[in-house]
Design an enzyme around this catalytic site. Structure first.
Site, PDB file in Angstrom:
ATOM      1  N   GLY A 175       0.790  -1.230   0.000  1.00 55.25           N
ATOM      2  CA  GLY A 175       0.000   0.000   0.000  1.00 55.25           C
ATOM      3  C   GLY A 175       0.825   1.284   0.000  1.00 55.25           C
ATOM      4  O   GLY A 175       0.272   2.375   0.146  1.00 55.25           O
TER       5      GLY A 175
ATOM      6  N   TYR B  96     -10.161   5.685  -9.291  1.00 48.19           N
ATOM      7  CA  TYR B  96     -10.360   5.207  -7.921  1.00 48.19           C
ATOM      8  C   TYR B  96     -11.755   4.595  -7.829  1.00 48.19           C
ATOM      9  O   TYR B  96     -12.768   5.277  -8.044  1.00 48.19           O
ATOM     10  CB  TYR B  96     -10.192   6.352  -6.915  1.00 48.19           C
ATOM     11  CG  TYR B  96     -10.415   5.894  -5.496  1.00 48.19           C
ATOM     12  CD1 TYR B  96      -9.537   4.998  -4.903  1.00 48.19           C
ATOM     13  CD2 TYR B  96     -11.517   6.331  -4.756  1.00 48.19           C
ATOM     14  CE1 TYR B  96      -9.737   4.541  -3.611  1.00 48.19           C
ATOM     15  CE2 TYR B  96     -11.727   5.884  -3.460  1.00 48.19           C
ATOM     16  CZ  TYR B  96     -10.836   4.992  -2.895  1.00 48.19           C
ATOM     17  OH  TYR B  96     -11.035   4.526  -1.621  1.00 48.19           O
TER      18      TYR B  96
ATOM     19  N   ARG C   1       4.568 -14.992  -5.463  1.00 45.93           N
ATOM     20  CA  ARG C   1       5.127 -15.664  -4.270  1.00 45.93           C
ATOM     21  C   ARG C   1       3.975 -16.247  -3.462  1.00 45.93           C
ATOM     22  O   ARG C   1       2.820 -16.034  -3.802  1.00 45.93           O
ATOM     23  CB  ARG C   1       5.861 -14.628  -3.412  1.00 45.93           C
ATOM     24  CG  ARG C   1       4.925 -13.473  -3.078  1.00 45.93           C
ATOM     25  CD  ARG C   1       5.470 -12.511  -2.090  1.00 45.93           C
ATOM     26  NE  ARG C   1       4.716 -11.265  -2.082  1.00 45.93           N
ATOM     27  CZ  ARG C   1       3.576 -11.046  -1.449  1.00 45.93           C
ATOM     28  NH1 ARG C   1       3.001 -12.006  -0.764  1.00 45.93           N
ATOM     29  NH2 ARG C   1       2.973  -9.871  -1.500  1.00 45.93           N
TER      30      ARG C   1
END
Ligand code: ADP
Length: 447
Positions: free
Chosen positions: A164, A201, A291
């Site tokens: 973030g 957004y 990952r």
């Protein structure tokens, strides 16, 4: 199968990998910083090597020290866990150059996904929607012009983003310059890369992500989705599977899209394709994590597959033995991240010695943790001290089980996220499954 692997990580994930390796009959080597000498991952590995002082740059991010430890102990492979070097393609290259198998995808696939604006183009190539947005932005005026086309509000994001960081929401053109400057500075200091791009957004988005497994022979499956909408400043706090916002039809579409993207970059191993859903439940790709993720246990609980074992087997070159029809999502699992943080003070880290500890157990409960009584929570590392996971036949059953376990979970000496989790799990909208990434913000404003 590999005979011996080195785990280039610490904390609960290092322990988690050691446990999976042991069950597969693989010997393990732990690496540790001077501050972690008494850690459980050191105690439970077959061998251990100190790789430097406490600061991560000098230990867990110290590539020459990790490679030397691998050479001295003669391992076949290196598992990077999550965080630290897990998404560092140069580290994966160096492992391969030294003939150590990197337990993860090829450096080439990692590179394609590590730049989020390239990742967006890879999704578009196979017809998967992305949030309306741009490529790399160079000048503020360019950002203002593009934002006008896209429509406010927009979100500025770092191309190298993670955790973030480097994200700013902008509501009008007057706020653009200041926010671009802040995001650039944040991205530069966090990732050594100040590249930015812009996306529309999405208000009240729902974060859903699809777990995939891929072998070296072109077989790819998905293991359903996780909902990670409970976030604080874009950092996940509570995750669940399946998502209360995804039905069979949407799961099918999300899974298909995730597999298409993975195929397009010749992905191998375990990976996660992240999407956000808007209020109409349209989905958009946002990024791929190359990952294993913190929240992988909820998928394990509802599918019955051990993702770390699968990841190791795939890295060894085994064919995927699970087919898509073997994946049946059963019941419901929820994970609470227990962080040493003060949630009443901006989630600031709370460090120090754990003076008293009781870890819950009982039916339906799984706790992945590296802490013990007298453990010292250090300022040098991530604040995650435990993952509390509950499994139930239904979402309500999982919630009741978690609330009971949170009551039993005693951590004294540091402040934790336990009280906040109790509040969330008891709250009406959460219980109804009405969650979105601004949920925590609205909950906190109400109180
Ligand atoms: P990071 O890699 O830093 O975690 P992500 O791209 O995965 O960044 O986004 C993290 C979170 O930020 C998402 O789960 C979501 O809450 C929020 N987010 C990202 N992109 C958007 C967007 N376009 N609109 C609204 N929220 C967003």
């Amino acid at each position: 199968m590999f005979k011996k692997i080195l785990i280039a990580n610490r904390g609960e994930i290092a322990l988690r990998i050691i446990r999976a390796a042991k069950e597969l009959g693989i010997a393990t080597v732990a690496v540790y910083s001077q501050a972690d000498e008494n850690s459980l991952h050191v105690r439970f590995a077959d061998e251990s090597v100190c790789i430097g002082p406490a600061p991560s740059k000098q230990s867990y991010l110290n590539i020459p020290a990790i490679i030397s430890a691998a050479e001295i102990t003669g391992v076949d492979a290196i598992h990077p866990g999550y965080g630290f070097l897990a998404e560092n393609a140069t580290f994966a290259d160096i492992c391969e150059d030294h003939l150590f198998n990197f337990i993860g995808p090829s450096p080439k696939s990692m590179r394609m996904m590590s730049d989020k604006s390239i990742a967006r183009s890879k999704a578009l190539e196979v017809g998967v929607s992305v949030v309306p947005g741009t490529g790399l932005i160079t000048y503020t005026q360019e950002a203002v012009d593009k934002a006008k086309e896209i429509g406010y509000p927009i979100i500025i994001k770092a191309v190298a983003g993670g955790g973030g960081k480097g994200m700013r929401i902008v509501y009008n053109s007057n706020e653009m310059e200041e926010n671009i400057n802040i995001a650039r500075r944040e991205a530069e200091s966090a990732f050594d890369n100040d590249g930015l791009y812009i996306e529309k957004y999405i208000e009240k988005p729902i974060h859903v992500e699809v777990q995939i497994l891929a072998d070296n022979y072109g077989n790819i499956i998905h293991l359903g989705e996780r909902d990670c909408s409970i976030q604080y400043r874009h950092q996940k706090l509570l995750e669940e599977s399946p998502s209360p916002n995804v039905n069979e039809k949407l799961r099918y579409k999300l899974g298909k899209s995730a597999i298409k993207i993975a195929k397009n970059i010749e992905y191998t191993g375990a990976g996660t394709v992240e999407f956000i859903l808007d209020e109409k439940k349209y989905y958009y790709f946002i990024e791929m994590n190359t990952r294993i993720q913190v929240e992988h246990p909820v998928t394990e609980m509802v599918t019955g597959f051990d993702l770390i074992k699968e990841q190791i087997k795939l890295a060894y070159g085994e064919k995927l033995k699970i087919s898509q029809k073997d994946v049946n999502i059963k019941g419901h699992a929820i994970e609470c991240r227990i962080n040493a943080q003060n949630t009443t003070n901006g989630f600031s880290p709370s460090c120090g010695k754990i003076t008293s500890l009781n870890i819950p157990g009982g039916y339906g409960i799984r706790v992945d943790t590296h802490i013990y009584a007298e453990y010292e929570v250090l300022p040098n590392y991530d604040s995650l001290i435990a993952k509390l996971i509950a499994y139930g036949k239904s979402r309500n059953e999982a919630i009741s089980c978690l609330l009971r376990a949170l009551d039993e979970f005693v951590v004294e000496g540091v402040k934790t996220t336990i009280p906040l989790h109790k509040k969330i799990l008891s709250e009406e909208n959460f219980r109804k499954g009405d969650v979105h990434t601004n949920y925590l913000g609205s909950l906190r404003q109400e109180k």
